[in-house]
Design an enzyme around this catalytic site. Structure first.
Site: not given
Ligand code: RIB
Length: 303
Positions: A11, A39, A43, A181, A220, A223, A246, A252, A276
């Site tokens: 993405n 995406g 990632n 998660n 996961t 924190k 962020d 990922d 981790n």
């Molecule tokens: O896990 C994060 C991803 O989820 C973002 O990069 C976004 O593209 C969505 O796919």
């Protein structure tokens, strides 16, 4: 050394930062807008490649400007894109993300990702020692075909069932390692879970996943770290105290790092500890794919 094959989404993340998330029906003033490669599949492939495993991505891009930019970025990160197809008449996957106070909300419009097919995943020749990874941003029948092929080759399969959605036992039976998660765990086990719940509650829920007791499950917990069930045995790997800016892509990063470690012959317990640590670096940077750490950065952190 094994290889990591990731069948998954690619993405462009269109990210707006703001002081807080808007409520439904509300408009808030944003601060910045970014275009970050993302995406879940891409990632994870970037994380695996930067952490030292040969990483092949299987997926689809549109023939638009985002598609071209993503192809260029992923190539520069060392991801093998031989099995990423350009697809006409459909846009490249796009995620609209709001980041406020380090947390995100995401709307994903799949575009070309929705067309990743069983034929697309039939091409790679997986072998014993390889690791096959997927997530829920491509069609589930495609993931099933990919994991069947991986199993037949003796490769290890990792499913990251994100974003949360229903799936049948026939897919879960093909999974060796599940990484999810608390939201996804809550959804798949029909259990209301909050990130503040006691570890025992996550263990109880993870044991209810229809994966079989011999499988590895990693929950996961941001924190708080990771709760792992390895062969039914629970352990909590504490999160590292860092200042998150962020959290997009942190899960990922964990998946890609763990896959890379397994492909490099590490034990599952070592791989979880390593992943981790890698994820704790990722959350300190903006963006998903661009925030994946290098092997040298993880080594420096672990000392
Ligand atoms: O896990 C994060 C991803 O989820 C973002 O990069 C976004 O593209 C969505 O796919």
């Amino acid at each position: 050394m094994g290889r990591v094959f990731i069948a998954g989404s690619i993405n462009m993340d269109v990210v707006a930062t703001a002081d807080r998330h808007p409520k439904v029906g509300e408009t808030v003033a944003g601060k910045q807008v970014h275009y970050f490669p993302g995406g879940k599949g891409a990632n994870q492939a970037v994380a695996a490649a930067k952490l030292g495993a040969p990483s092949t991505l299987i997926g689809r891009l549109g023939t638009d400007a985002f598609g071209q930019q993503l192809r260029q970025f992923l190539t520069a990160q060392g991801v093998d894109l031989a099995l990423v197809k350009d697809t006409a008449d459909v846009h490249t996957g796009t995620a609209i993300i709001t980041v406020a106070d380090a947390d995100n909300t995401i709307v994903v419009v799949p575009g070309a990702n929705a067309l990743v097919s069983a034929e697309d995943v039939a091409a790679p020749m997986l072998s014993k020692g390889d690791v096959a990874v997927s997530q829920f941003e491509i069609p589930q029948p495609t993931i099933g075909a990919f994991f069947k092929q991986a199993r037949a080759a003796g490769a290890t399969t990792i499913l990251n069932p994100a974003p949360a959605m229903a799936c049948g036992p026939e897919l879960l039976e093909l999974v060796d390692i599940m990484i999810l998660n608390e939201t996804e765990l809550g959804f798949l086990t029909a259990t209301p879970l909050a990130d503040t719940d006691a570890p025992a509650r996550f263990i109880e829920a993870a044991r209810r996943l229809p994966t079989g007791a011999d499988k590895t499950i990693c929950v996961t917990l941001g924190k708080r770290g990771v709760l792992a069930l390895v062969g039914g045995e629970p352990s909590l790997i504490a999160g590292r105290a860092v200042k998150a800016v962020d959290t997009t892509g942190a899960g990922d990063c964990f998946v890609g790092a763990l896959a890379a470690q397994l492909a490099n012959g590490k034990s599952i317990r070592d791989a979880i500890e390593y992943a981790n640590a890698a994820a704790s670096i990722c959350v300190q940077r903006m963006g998903a794919a661009p925030s994946m750490p290098t092997a040298a950065e993880v080594a420096a952190l672990r000392g």
